[in-house]
Structures are given as C-alpha cells and as structure tokens.
Design an enzyme around this catalytic site. Structure first.
Site, mmCIF file in Angstrom:
data_model
loop_
_atom_site.group_PDB
_atom_site.id
_atom_site.type_symbol
_atom_site.label_atom_id
_atom_site.label_comp_id
_atom_site.label_asym_id
_atom_site.label_seq_id
_atom_site.Cartn_x
_atom_site.Cartn_y
_atom_site.Cartn_z
ATOM 1 N N SER A 142 52.450 5.282 -9.802
ATOM 2 C CA SER A 142 52.338 6.567 -10.514
ATOM 3 C C SER A 142 52.801 7.650 -9.552
ATOM 4 O O SER A 142 52.783 7.450 -8.328
ATOM 5 C CB SER A 142 50.871 6.811 -10.873
ATOM 6 O OG SER A 142 50.662 8.141 -11.286
ATOM 7 N N TYR A 155 41.766 7.054 -8.801
ATOM 8 C CA TYR A 155 43.081 6.688 -9.343
ATOM 9 C C TYR A 155 44.163 6.863 -8.276
ATOM 10 O O TYR A 155 44.992 5.984 -8.040
ATOM 11 C CB TYR A 155 43.375 7.562 -10.563
ATOM 12 C CG TYR A 155 44.656 7.184 -11.276
ATOM 13 C CD1 TYR A 155 44.710 6.061 -12.088
ATOM 14 C CD2 TYR A 155 45.810 7.951 -11.149
ATOM 15 C CE1 TYR A 155 45.881 5.705 -12.750
ATOM 16 C CE2 TYR A 155 46.981 7.611 -11.800
ATOM 17 C CZ TYR A 155 47.009 6.480 -12.610
ATOM 18 O OH TYR A 155 48.180 6.130 -13.251
ATOM 19 N N LYS A 159 46.627 4.127 -6.509
ATOM 20 C CA LYS A 159 48.079 4.179 -6.705
ATOM 21 C C LYS A 159 48.820 4.374 -5.371
ATOM 22 O O LYS A 159 49.935 3.877 -5.204
ATOM 23 C CB LYS A 159 48.451 5.259 -7.721
ATOM 24 C CG LYS A 159 47.938 4.961 -9.126
ATOM 25 C CD LYS A 159 48.536 3.670 -9.694
ATOM 26 C CE LYS A 159 48.076 3.367 -11.103
ATOM 27 N NZ LYS A 159 48.693 2.137 -11.643
HETATM 28 N N1 LIG Z 1 50.283 7.232 -19.018
HETATM 29 C C1 LIG Z 1 50.586 7.870 -17.915
HETATM 30 O O1 LIG Z 1 50.679 9.122 -17.890
HETATM 31 C C2 LIG Z 1 50.834 7.077 -16.644
HETATM 32 C C3 LIG Z 1 51.438 7.760 -15.560
HETATM 33 C C4 LIG Z 1 51.675 7.054 -14.401
HETATM 34 C C5 LIG Z 1 51.327 5.705 -14.297
HETATM 35 N N2 LIG Z 1 50.729 5.077 -15.364
HETATM 36 C C6 LIG Z 1 50.368 3.669 -15.194
HETATM 37 O O2 LIG Z 1 50.980 2.890 -16.206
HETATM 38 C C7 LIG Z 1 50.253 1.663 -16.352
HETATM 39 C C8 LIG Z 1 50.031 1.386 -17.817
HETATM 40 O O3 LIG Z 1 49.142 2.379 -18.344
HETATM 41 P P1 LIG Z 1 49.422 3.128 -19.725
HETATM 42 O O4 LIG Z 1 49.634 4.560 -19.420
HETATM 43 O O5 LIG Z 1 50.410 2.399 -20.514
HETATM 44 O O6 LIG Z 1 47.955 3.054 -20.377
HETATM 45 P P2 LIG Z 1 47.403 2.246 -21.634
HETATM 46 O O7 LIG Z 1 45.937 2.492 -21.604
HETATM 47 O O8 LIG Z 1 48.140 2.616 -22.860
HETATM 48 O O9 LIG Z 1 47.719 0.714 -21.278
HETATM 49 C C9 LIG Z 1 47.037 0.050 -20.229
HETATM 50 C C10 LIG Z 1 46.822 -1.414 -20.620
HETATM 51 O O10 LIG Z 1 46.149 -2.083 -19.526
HETATM 52 C C11 LIG Z 1 45.155 -2.929 -20.098
HETATM 53 N N3 LIG Z 1 44.099 -3.249 -19.124
HETATM 54 C C12 LIG Z 1 43.076 -2.464 -18.711
HETATM 55 N N4 LIG Z 1 42.272 -3.150 -17.871
HETATM 56 C C13 LIG Z 1 42.808 -4.383 -17.743
HETATM 57 C C14 LIG Z 1 42.425 -5.545 -17.025
HETATM 58 N N5 LIG Z 1 41.303 -5.577 -16.277
HETATM 59 N N6 LIG Z 1 43.203 -6.658 -17.121
HETATM 60 C C15 LIG Z 1 44.314 -6.657 -17.897
HETATM 61 N N7 LIG Z 1 44.708 -5.588 -18.636
HETATM 62 C C16 LIG Z 1 43.964 -4.468 -18.544
HETATM 63 C C17 LIG Z 1 44.624 -2.154 -21.298
HETATM 64 O O11 LIG Z 1 43.956 -3.009 -22.230
HETATM 65 C C18 LIG Z 1 45.927 -1.555 -21.856
HETATM 66 O O12 LIG Z 1 46.526 -2.422 -22.811
HETATM 67 C C19 LIG Z 1 48.962 1.832 -15.555
HETATM 68 O O13 LIG Z 1 49.071 1.144 -14.315
HETATM 69 C C20 LIG Z 1 48.901 3.337 -15.341
HETATM 70 O O14 LIG Z 1 48.157 3.665 -14.193
HETATM 71 C C21 LIG Z 1 50.482 5.736 -16.536
#
Ligand SMILES: NC(=O)c1ccc[n+]([C@@H]2O[C@H](COP(=O)([O-])OP(=O)(O)OC[C@H]3O[C@@H](n4cnc5c(N)ncnc54)[C@H](O)[C@@H]3O)[C@@H](O)[C@H]2O)c1
Length: 282
Positions: A142, A155, A159
C-alpha cells in the site's frame, strides 16, 4: 514473466476488491486461477462465476493466518493445475486507532493477516517455485507502506513490513540465481470493501473492540472519506499490477500523487551522510 496465457495463478483475498479484480484479469488473460479467501461462501461464488465465463478456476477457502491452511492451498494448487507461476499475496485487513489506544487483539489481527499471511505464503509456495524456469510473486502492500498516516499504525507497520519482505525476497531470489521475480503493489485509495474489514474479524478473538475498526483519528476519517470520492477502481489497479509483473518491474505504485510527498518525506534520508565507499546498500 511476459506470457500469462496458460500459466497458473494463485490469489489470496480474491473474494473481494483488488484480489477479485486480479482474478478477473488473470482469467481474462487465459491463466488457470486458484482463488483463495477466508470467506469460503463468497470465494466459491467467485470461482463459479469465472468458470461460467469459460475460465479454469478453483476456489479454496483459506485463512492466510493459518500456515497449515496455506500449505494445503499450495498442495491443492499443485494437484489441480501444477505449481503456480504467479503467486499473488493480496489478502489484507485494516483497523484504525491511535497507536497507543488500538486494542491489542486488533494489532495482532492486522499483523497476522497482513504480515504473517505473506510469510506463510512465501514459506509454502517459494520452495515449489524457486527452481522453475519462470515465476513471479506479487505482494499487495500500500502507499501506507511508504508513508505512515495518523490512526493507521497497525496497518502502516504491516505494510512497511510487506515492502521490506518483498525487497529482501527479491534479493534472496536474485542471489539464489532464481528466475522468479517480485513486484510490490502499492495502491492508493481504491474502491473496495476494505473500510468494512471488520466483517473478517475472527470469532476466536471474541467481540470486536468497542468503537469498531474504522480509522479512529477524526482528520484521517475526513481525509479517508474525501479521498474515497476519487478512489481508484480495482480493475485499474489489477491491470497495472499485471503490467508490472509482465515487465518484471519491482514497483507498481498506482497512486502517482505519492511522488512529491515521498520525495519530501525522504529528503532528510537522502541528504544525510552517504554510505562508506564500497559498502553494500544493505
Ligand atoms: N482499498 C484500498 O484503498 C487499498 C489501498 C492500498 C492497499 N490495499 C490492499 O489491497 C489488498 C486487498 O484489499 P481490498 O482493498 O481489496 O479489500 P477488500 O476488503 O475488498 O478485500 C480483502 C479480501 O481479503 C479477505 N481476507 C481478510 N482476511 C483474510 C484472511 N485471514 N485470509 C484470507 N483472506 C482474508 C477478505 O475476505 C476480502 O475478500 C489488501 O492487502 C489491502 O491492504 C487496499
């Protein structure tokens, strides 16, 4: 890894958001895909939907905090499609709160999913990938792994650790003479369900902390809501990530606005005393 067609991808956290978009994009490029998520019902729906479009996809309920489940995911991938060429370690959760106030269980949960999830993935899959002729690991970090923000200590710590692990992994693979490359994906705000991470809060930890898991700091909450209006779409983030994988680029930073902030943030580091002559950077 230039060619994706016909190769095998594994994606954790594939039931929603960026992981789901990675699954769509990998399937659309002709990859055989193993989608994994702690949400077992939803991951089966995703697999069924992708199969209905003609893709070869298997859904495997997997909690990335449990090394035995991640090892089973690797075994299942090998038995269904063979060892993977693309490993997307993407599952992640967020919990907001001032560093000294955030519930200890929330700290452990975020580190367990966001850091230990990666470690278990690396330990289960890399021994199967390292000697192959091609391969790539995509780690979803991230921009929160480049600069810490208020109310997001757990978080941000997880990261920053993800980026450190990805950088070391890249060097380990290079020194081992492996063909496997590494890309670290650093998205900015993206329109996903991450602000509702609490839905994945494990029953084993008891009731979620009072006040929930939303970003705790009022200014961060405001910034969060403001940024969400111009948040990126998961499909664009996933496409940029795969482009970086195919170009064998380490960084996939999808929020270009970070550049000037990062330059200012690192200026004191860059302009400090140089490394002694001839020293390795690490
Ligand atoms: N959305 C943002 O703004 C953003 C920005 C930077 C990084 N990210 C990163 O992107 C990645 C995906 O997140 P997202 O934004 O798509 O969120 P999201 O909540 O839509 O998807 C995350 C998925 O991870 C799954 N998950 C949670 N705990 C888990 C576990 N213990 N084992 C297996 N699966 C698990 C959830 O069920 C979900 O399907 C994450 O690593 C997040 O930190 C997101």
């Amino acid at each position: 890894m230039k060619e994706l067609d016909g190769r095998v991808a594994v994606i954790t956290g594939a039931a929603s958001g960026i992981g789901r978009a990675l699954a769509d994009e990998c399937a659309a490029r002709g990859m055989r895909v193993v989608v994994a998520d702690v949400d077992g019902a939803r991951i089966e729906e995703v697999a069924t939907e992708l199969r209905s479009r003609g893709a070869q996809v298997v859904g495997v309920p997997t909690d990335v905090t449990d090394p035995a489940q991640v090892e089973r995911l690797a075994d299942r991938t090998s038995s269904e499609f063979g060892d993977p060429q693309l490993l997307c370690l993407n599952a992640g959760v967020a919990a907001g709160g001032v560093a000294w106030e955030l519930d200890e269980r929330a700290w452990r949960w975020v580190i367990d999913v966001n850091l230990w999830g990666l470690i278990h993935g690396v330990r289960a899959f890399l021994p199967r990938m390292v000697d192959e002729e091609e391969g790539h690991v995509l780690v979803t970090a991230s921009i929160g792994g480049l600069i810490g923000s208020p109310g997001m200590g757990a978080y941000s710590a997880s990261k920053h650790a993800a980026i450190g692990l990805a950088e070391s992994l890249r060097e380990d693979l290079r020194l081992a003479g492996s063909a496997v490359g590494v890309t670290v994906l650093c998205p900015g705000f993206t329109r996903t369900r991450m602000n509702d991470s609490a839905r994945s809060w494990p029953d084993a930890l008891g009731a979620p902390p009072d006040g929930g898991l939303a970003p705790g700091h009022p200014r961060l909450r405001e910034a969060f809501l403001a940024r969400m209006t111009d948040a990126a779409e998961p499909v664009d983030v996933a496409a940029a990530a795969l482009q970086a994988v195919q170009a064998r680029e380490f960084w996939a930073v999808t929020d270009r606005e970070i550049g000037p902030r990062l330059a200012a943030h690192l200026a004191p580091v860059l302009h400090g005393p140089p490394c002694p002559e001839g020293a390795e950077p690490w």
